[in-house]
Design an enzyme around this catalytic site. Structure first.
Site, PDB file in Angstrom:
ATOM      1  N   HIS A  52       0.837  -1.200   0.000  1.00  0.00           N
ATOM      2  CA  HIS A  52       0.000   0.000   0.000  1.00  0.00           C
ATOM      3  C   HIS A  52       0.875   1.254   0.000  1.00  0.00           C
ATOM      4  O   HIS A  52       2.080   1.209   0.211  1.00  0.00           O
ATOM      5  CB  HIS A  52      -0.923  -0.024   1.206  1.00  0.00           C
ATOM      6  CG  HIS A  52      -1.998  -1.062   1.106  1.00  0.00           C
ATOM      7  ND1 HIS A  52      -3.008  -1.191   2.043  1.00  0.00           N
ATOM      8  CD2 HIS A  52      -2.242  -2.023   0.172  1.00  0.00           C
ATOM      9  CE1 HIS A  52      -3.802  -2.183   1.699  1.00  0.00           C
ATOM     10  NE2 HIS A  52      -3.357  -2.699   0.568  1.00  0.00           N
ATOM     11  N   GLU A  54       1.177   3.731   2.072  1.00  0.00           N
ATOM     12  CA  GLU A  54       1.871   4.064   3.311  1.00  0.00           C
ATOM     13  C   GLU A  54       3.165   3.272   3.452  1.00  0.00           C
ATOM     14  O   GLU A  54       4.201   3.817   3.855  1.00  0.00           O
ATOM     15  CB  GLU A  54       0.959   3.774   4.511  1.00  0.00           C
ATOM     16  CG  GLU A  54      -0.339   4.554   4.521  1.00  0.00           C
ATOM     17  CD  GLU A  54      -1.493   3.803   3.879  1.00  0.00           C
ATOM     18  OE1 GLU A  54      -2.620   3.901   4.386  1.00  0.00           O
ATOM     19  OE2 GLU A  54      -1.261   3.110   2.849  1.00  0.00           O
ATOM     20  N   CYS A  86      -1.630  -1.355   7.421  1.00  0.00           N
ATOM     21  CA  CYS A  86      -0.727  -0.198   7.325  1.00  0.00           C
ATOM     22  C   CYS A  86      -0.589   0.518   8.663  1.00  0.00           C
ATOM     23  O   CYS A  86       0.414   1.190   8.913  1.00  0.00           O
ATOM     24  CB  CYS A  86      -1.247   0.771   6.265  1.00  0.00           C
ATOM     25  SG  CYS A  86      -1.090   0.119   4.584  1.00  0.00           S
ATOM     26  N   SER A 170     -20.753   7.157 -37.875  1.00  0.00           N
ATOM     27  CA  SER A 170     -20.394   7.951 -36.690  1.00  0.00           C
ATOM     28  C   SER A 170     -18.898   8.263 -36.628  1.00  0.00           C
ATOM     29  O   SER A 170     -18.414   8.720 -35.591  1.00  0.00           O
ATOM     30  CB  SER A 170     -20.805   7.203 -35.415  1.00  0.00           C
ATOM     31  OG  SER A 170     -20.130   5.963 -35.322  1.00  0.00           O
ATOM     32  N   TRP A 172     -15.695  10.397 -37.982  1.00  0.00           N
ATOM     33  CA  TRP A 172     -15.604  10.582 -36.536  1.00  0.00           C
ATOM     34  C   TRP A 172     -16.387  11.822 -36.159  1.00  0.00           C
ATOM     35  O   TRP A 172     -16.364  12.804 -36.908  1.00  0.00           O
ATOM     36  CB  TRP A 172     -14.163  10.715 -36.074  1.00  0.00           C
ATOM     37  CG  TRP A 172     -13.366   9.472 -36.271  1.00  0.00           C
ATOM     38  CD1 TRP A 172     -12.467   9.226 -37.258  1.00  0.00           C
ATOM     39  CD2 TRP A 172     -13.398   8.295 -35.460  1.00  0.00           C
ATOM     40  NE1 TRP A 172     -11.913   7.979 -37.100  1.00  0.00           N
ATOM     41  CE2 TRP A 172     -12.476   7.389 -35.999  1.00  0.00           C
ATOM     42  CE3 TRP A 172     -14.115   7.933 -34.320  1.00  0.00           C
ATOM     43  CZ2 TRP A 172     -12.253   6.130 -35.444  1.00  0.00           C
ATOM     44  CZ3 TRP A 172     -13.884   6.694 -33.773  1.00  0.00           C
ATOM     45  CH2 TRP A 172     -12.964   5.804 -34.329  1.00  0.00           C
ATOM     46  N   ARG A 301     -30.318   2.999 -27.619  1.00  0.00           N
ATOM     47  CA  ARG A 301     -31.322   2.288 -26.799  1.00  0.00           C
ATOM     48  C   ARG A 301     -30.699   1.797 -25.493  1.00  0.00           C
ATOM     49  O   ARG A 301     -31.347   1.804 -24.452  1.00  0.00           O
ATOM     50  CB  ARG A 301     -31.929   1.128 -27.589  1.00  0.00           C
ATOM     51  CG  ARG A 301     -32.749   1.579 -28.792  1.00  0.00           C
ATOM     52  CD  ARG A 301     -33.597   0.452 -29.359  1.00  0.00           C
ATOM     53  NE  ARG A 301     -34.260   0.868 -30.573  1.00  0.00           N
ATOM     54  CZ  ARG A 301     -35.399   1.562 -30.617  1.00  0.00           C
ATOM     55  NH1 ARG A 301     -35.980   1.920 -29.478  1.00  0.00           N
ATOM     56  NH2 ARG A 301     -35.950   1.893 -31.764  1.00  0.00           N
ATOM     57  N   SER A 305     -31.896   2.872 -21.802  1.00  0.00           N
ATOM     58  CA  SER A 305     -32.279   1.825 -20.849  1.00  0.00           C
ATOM     59  C   SER A 305     -31.483   1.927 -19.558  1.00  0.00           C
ATOM     60  O   SER A 305     -32.026   1.746 -18.460  1.00  0.00           O
ATOM     61  CB  SER A 305     -32.070   0.439 -21.479  1.00  0.00           C
ATOM     62  OG  SER A 305     -32.917   0.259 -22.594  1.00  0.00           O
TER      63      SER A 305
END
Length: 366
Positions: A52, A54, A86, A170, A172, A301, A305
């Site tokens: 971690h 520490e 820790c 789509s 770009w 869609r 949703s």
């Protein structure tokens, strides 16, 4: 003018950010150790299973930690997991003061690390740069509190709200800089989710492609209630780690299922609701798979949703300075509310510019 604690905590937050995309299901954490006005140790959590922040900061400081102050972005752990607590490392290093940005959001351990340090003679201060720390670990916080993944809904649209022309083209809508930022979001999350219509229209590979770093690919999740995904789709051919999951209904062709599995995809069945994948049980299942965050990239869609099901936490809408001025595919498609008062609210708005494109972000409020 910022006080000293704030200055050092911002340094710790910047260190924590370096772990984005690599630490899941653990949080991003950074730590800075200061003594007599000098920084003597720095560390951040690099990946799940590794030391971690520490511990890394203490190792960096060497034998200079006695009577020092540690700044850490998340409450030090006080339990045994893949690594030792820790809190014991901090006490063993004889650190005198610990400044914490946010306490651990996990209901089972919240406050335990700080209390243990205080009970062992360490001066503990909390809440320094707390808002920044909360934002940094929004994925982790939701996941440990609910068991559900944090969901980001992303789209790229024209100024008149179209994500594709009426023919489905789509590429770009936005420019290179905006697309690179979108790939940084892909790098940060555990999974990317689209509907099979997006696969049929664009045949994407849904991988992470960054110019400056070797980005991490998310798990690809495809909603395909009738299992119509082409067997030669790029998302199957690529088959890059961590792989592809196809979410389908309970009654699908067995032969097609076998072929997709043979190609390397995982096929998982979910109940349907009004002919579409029931999203709430899906989120619960993905959470049980230790998927803490998901980026939804459409289509229209699926976006609608997800919003209607109440599972979206944040939106990232890119707008390009283009106008179709005619028919096209809208960001969301399907029946909506009759009154504007019933619209879904978005709060904590942030606006950023990428060349000529604009990104609007915010938290979804239900």
């Amino acid at each position: 003018m910022e006080n000293t604690d704030t200055v050092y905590m911002k340094m710790a937050l910047a260190l924590a950010e370096k772990g984005r995309g690599y630490t899941s299901p653990n949080p991003m954490v950074g730590a800075v150790i200061v003594k007599n006005g000098n920084i003597i140790g720095r560390g951040y959590h690099q990946a799940a299973g590794k030391p971690h922040a520490e511990v890394n900061a203490i190792a960096d400081a060497g034998d200079e930690t006695i009577e020092a102050t540690m700044y850490v972005t998340l409450e030090p752990c006080n339990h045994y997991g893949r690594t030792p607590p820790c809190t014991r490392a901090i006490i063993g290093a004889k650190i005198k003061r610990v400044v914490v940005a946010m306490t651990d959001p996990n209901p089972g351990v919240d406050g335990g690390g700080c209390d243990f340090l205080r009970n062992n003679g360490v001066d503990v201060v909390t809440g320094v740069c707390e808002a920044e720390a909360q934002k940094l670990n929004a994925f982790f916080s939701k996941y440990v509190r609910t068991g559900l993944p944090y969901v980001i809904l992303k789209c790229a649209a024209t100024l008149d709200g179209k994500i594709a022309t009426e023919t489905g083209d789509s590429k770009w809508i936005t420019g290179t800089a905006a697309r690179q930022h979108a790939h940084r979001i892909r790098h940060a999350v555990d999974g990317i989710l689209v509907g099979v219509d997006t696969i049929n229209a664009d045949d994407p590979n849904l991988t992470t492609r960054l110019e400056d770093v070797n980005g991490k690919n998310p798990l690809r999740i495809i909603l395909d209630s009738r299992l119509t995904l082409p067997e030669n789709a790029e998302i199957i051919k690529e088959n890059q780690a961590p792989g592809t999951i196809i979410i389908t209904g309970l009654d699908v062709p067995g032969e097609k299922r076998k072929k997709l599995i043979k190609r390397g995809a995982r096929v998982m069945e979910m109940p349907l609701k009004d002919g579409r994948i029931d999203l709430l049980p899906l989120m619960e299942m993905l959470g049980k798979m230790s998927i803490t965050s998901i980026l939804v990239e459409g289509g229209s869609r699926v976006s609608a949703s997800m919003l209607k099901a109440g599972v979206v936490d944040r939106i990232c809408f890119f707008y390009a300075p283009k106008i179709l001025a005619g028919d096209g595919i809208s960001i969301c498609r399907g029946p909506g509310p009759e009154k504007m008062a019933s619209a879904i609210q978005v709060e904590n708005i942030e606006i950023n510019r990428f060349e000529d494109d604009i990104l609007i972000e915010g938290d979804v409020i239900y």
